[in-house]
Design a protein around this motif. Structure first.
Motif, PDB file in Angstrom:
ATOM      1  N   LYS A  27       4.587  70.455 -10.265  1.00 50.87           N
ATOM      2  CA  LYS A  27       3.705  69.295 -10.262  1.00 50.87           C
ATOM      3  C   LYS A  27       4.557  68.037 -10.391  1.00 50.87           C
ATOM      4  N   LYS A  28       4.425  67.158  -9.457  1.00 48.21           N
ATOM      5  CA  LYS A  28       5.198  65.926  -9.479  1.00 48.21           C
ATOM      6  C   LYS A  28       4.524  64.928 -10.405  1.00 48.21           C
ATOM      7  N   THR A  29       5.289  64.412 -11.345  1.00 44.72           N
ATOM      8  CA  THR A  29       4.758  63.394 -12.239  1.00 44.72           C
ATOM      9  C   THR A  29       5.704  62.208 -12.242  1.00 44.72           C
ATOM     10  N   ILE A  30       5.123  61.056 -12.197  1.00 52.90           N
ATOM     11  CA  ILE A  30       5.901  59.831 -12.307  1.00 52.90           C
ATOM     12  C   ILE A  30       5.621  59.282 -13.698  1.00 52.90           C
ATOM     13  N   LEU A  31       6.670  59.193 -14.499  1.00 51.83           N
ATOM     14  CA  LEU A  31       6.493  58.725 -15.869  1.00 51.83           C
ATOM     15  C   LEU A  31       6.474  57.202 -15.883  1.00 51.83           C
ATOM     16  N   ASP A  32       5.323  56.651 -16.166  1.00 45.99           N
ATOM     17  CA  ASP A  32       5.241  55.223 -16.373  1.00 45.99           C
ATOM     18  C   ASP A  32       4.490  54.979 -17.680  1.00 45.99           C
ATOM     19  N   ARG A  33       4.360  53.742 -18.059  1.00 48.18           N
ATOM     20  CA  ARG A  33       3.795  53.396 -19.364  1.00 48.18           C
ATOM     21  C   ARG A  33       2.366  53.884 -19.517  1.00 48.18           C
ATOM     22  N   GLU A  34       1.566  53.783 -18.479  1.00 54.57           N
ATOM     23  CA  GLU A  34       0.164  54.163 -18.580  1.00 54.57           C
ATOM     24  C   GLU A  34      -0.012  55.677 -18.700  1.00 54.57           C
ATOM     25  N   LYS A  35       0.808  56.432 -18.003  1.00 55.59           N
ATOM     26  CA  LYS A  35       0.650  57.884 -18.041  1.00 55.59           C
ATOM     27  C   LYS A  35       1.179  58.493 -19.324  1.00 55.59           C
ATOM     28  N   VAL A  36       2.137  57.851 -19.956  1.00 56.88           N
ATOM     29  CA  VAL A  36       2.724  58.399 -21.165  1.00 56.88           C
ATOM     30  C   VAL A  36       1.922  58.017 -22.401  1.00 56.88           C
ATOM     31  N   SER A  37       1.250  56.872 -22.372  1.00 57.54           N
ATOM     32  CA  SER A  37       0.515  56.422 -23.560  1.00 57.54           C
ATOM     33  C   SER A  37      -0.844  57.109 -23.645  1.00 57.54           C
ATOM     34  N   PRO A  38      -1.378  57.280 -24.868  1.00 57.73           N
ATOM     35  CA  PRO A  38      -2.699  57.888 -25.021  1.00 57.73           C
ATOM     36  C   PRO A  38      -3.789  56.947 -24.512  1.00 57.73           C
ATOM     37  N   PHE A  39      -4.882  57.523 -24.039  1.00 51.36           N
ATOM     38  CA  PHE A  39      -5.968  56.728 -23.464  1.00 51.36           C
ATOM     39  C   PHE A  39      -6.872  56.196 -24.569  1.00 51.36           C
ATOM     40  N   GLU A  40      -7.011  54.875 -24.640  1.00 53.60           N
ATOM     41  CA  GLU A  40      -7.932  54.248 -25.582  1.00 53.60           C
ATOM     42  C   GLU A  40      -8.687  53.131 -24.858  1.00 53.60           C
ATOM     43  N   CYS A  41      -9.500  53.505 -23.908  1.00 50.91           N
ATOM     44  CA  CYS A  41     -10.375  52.575 -23.185  1.00 50.91           C
ATOM     45  C   CYS A  41      -9.614  51.424 -22.529  1.00 50.91           C
ATOM     46  N   GLY A  42      -8.398  51.676 -22.082  1.00 49.19           N
ATOM     47  CA  GLY A  42      -7.650  50.652 -21.380  1.00 49.19           C
ATOM     48  C   GLY A  42      -6.873  49.723 -22.273  1.00 49.19           C
ATOM     49  N   PHE A  43      -7.054  49.800 -23.588  1.00 48.52           N
ATOM     50  CA  PHE A  43      -6.325  48.926 -24.510  1.00 48.52           C
ATOM     51  C   PHE A  43      -5.043  49.610 -24.973  1.00 48.52           C
ATOM     52  N   ASP A  44      -4.116  48.825 -25.480  1.00 46.80           N
ATOM     53  CA  ASP A  44      -2.905  49.400 -26.059  1.00 46.80           C
ATOM     54  C   ASP A  44      -3.275  50.197 -27.307  1.00 46.80           C
ATOM     55  N   PRO A  45      -2.652  51.332 -27.525  1.00 44.92           N
ATOM     56  CA  PRO A  45      -2.988  52.137 -28.705  1.00 44.92           C
ATOM     57  C   PRO A  45      -2.606  51.422 -29.994  1.00 44.92           C
ATOM     58  N   LYS A  46      -3.437  51.629 -31.029  1.00 45.46           N
ATOM     59  CA  LYS A  46      -3.184  50.983 -32.318  1.00 45.46           C
ATOM     60  C   LYS A  46      -2.126  51.736 -33.124  1.00 45.46           C
ATOM     61  N   ASN A  47      -2.138  53.038 -33.032  1.00 46.84           N
ATOM     62  CA  ASN A  47      -1.194  53.853 -33.798  1.00 46.84           C
ATOM     63  C   ASN A  47      -0.289  54.613 -32.840  1.00 46.84           C
ATOM     64  N   THR A  48       0.734  55.224 -33.395  1.00 49.87           N
ATOM     65  CA  THR A  48       1.603  56.043 -32.561  1.00 49.87           C
ATOM     66  C   THR A  48       0.883  57.332 -32.201  1.00 49.87           C
ATOM     67  N   SER A  49       1.227  57.878 -31.061  1.00 50.31           N
ATOM     68  CA  SER A  49       0.551  59.088 -30.604  1.00 50.31           C
ATOM     69  C   SER A  49       1.162  60.348 -31.192  1.00 50.31           C
ATOM     70  N   ARG A  50       2.275  60.238 -31.833  1.00 54.28           N
ATOM     71  CA  ARG A  50       2.937  61.404 -32.419  1.00 54.28           C
ATOM     72  C   ARG A  50       2.647  61.481 -33.915  1.00 54.28           C
ATOM     73  N   ILE A  51       2.475  62.697 -34.379  1.00 55.30           N
ATOM     74  CA  ILE A  51       2.224  62.918 -35.797  1.00 55.30           C
ATOM     75  C   ILE A  51       3.572  63.178 -36.470  1.00 55.30           C
ATOM     76  N   PRO A  52       3.949  62.356 -37.453  1.00 55.95           N
ATOM     77  CA  PRO A  52       5.246  62.575 -38.104  1.00 55.95           C
ATOM     78  C   PRO A  52       5.204  63.811 -38.998  1.00 55.95           C
ATOM     79  N   PHE A  53       6.329  64.472 -39.131  1.00 58.06           N
ATOM     80  CA  PHE A  53       6.415  65.599 -40.034  1.00 58.06           C
ATOM     81  C   PHE A  53       7.626  65.419 -40.928  1.00 58.06           C
ATOM     82  N   SER A  54       7.697  66.234 -41.936  1.00 56.88           N
ATOM     83  CA  SER A  54       8.727  66.080 -42.954  1.00 56.88           C
ATOM     84  C   SER A  54      10.114  66.364 -42.387  1.00 56.88           C
ATOM     85  N   ILE A  55      11.044  65.478 -42.705  1.00 57.91           N
ATOM     86  CA  ILE A  55      12.432  65.659 -42.283  1.00 57.91           C
ATOM     87  C   ILE A  55      13.059  66.824 -43.034  1.00 57.91           C
ATOM     88  N   ARG A  56      12.471  67.222 -44.150  1.00 55.68           N
ATOM     89  CA  ARG A  56      12.994  68.341 -44.939  1.00 55.68           C
ATOM     90  C   ARG A  56      12.894  69.663 -44.182  1.00 55.68           C
TER      91      ARG A  56
END
Length: 117
Positions: A27-56
């Protein structure tokens, strides 16, 4: 010797063919800002899309990998037990286990294995 070379070239040819086919039919995918960011009704996301986990987690994972590799190193000792003297076999296996156990003791006393601190 010729049979080994033939088997090698066949393995390389099959691997190359599989890599070529997977790139052609993937499957050919072109990585651009819109495809990589989570969808929130066309607005920029408020939080990061990744869930942080313990460095330990990383020291625990590394200790697990060390003991996993230790098992793969110790398994052939059973196969070579008939080809070397028993005392040399026991000393080499015991020395290896002693070194790994001392490393585990050091990690434990250092506090790396304590998850909640």
């Amino acid at each position: 010797m010729k049979l080994m070379m033939l088997a090698f070239f066949i393995a390389v040819a099959i691997s190359s063919l599989l890599i070529l086919l997977s790139t052609l039919f993937s499957k050919k995918t072109i990585l651009d800002r819109e495809k990589v960011s989570p969808f929130e009704c066309g607005f920029d996301p408020k939080n990061t899309s990744r869930i942080p986990f313990s460095i330990r987690f990383f020291p625990i994972a590394i200790v697990f990998l060390i003991f996993d590799i230790e098992i793969s190193i110790l398994l052939p000792l059973g196969l070579i037990s008939n080809s070397i003297p028993p005392m040399q076999w026991m000393i080499s296996g015991g020395l290896f286990l002693l070194l790994v156990t001392l490393g585990l003791y050091y990690e434990w006393k250092e506090g790396t294995l304590d998850w909640i601190t």
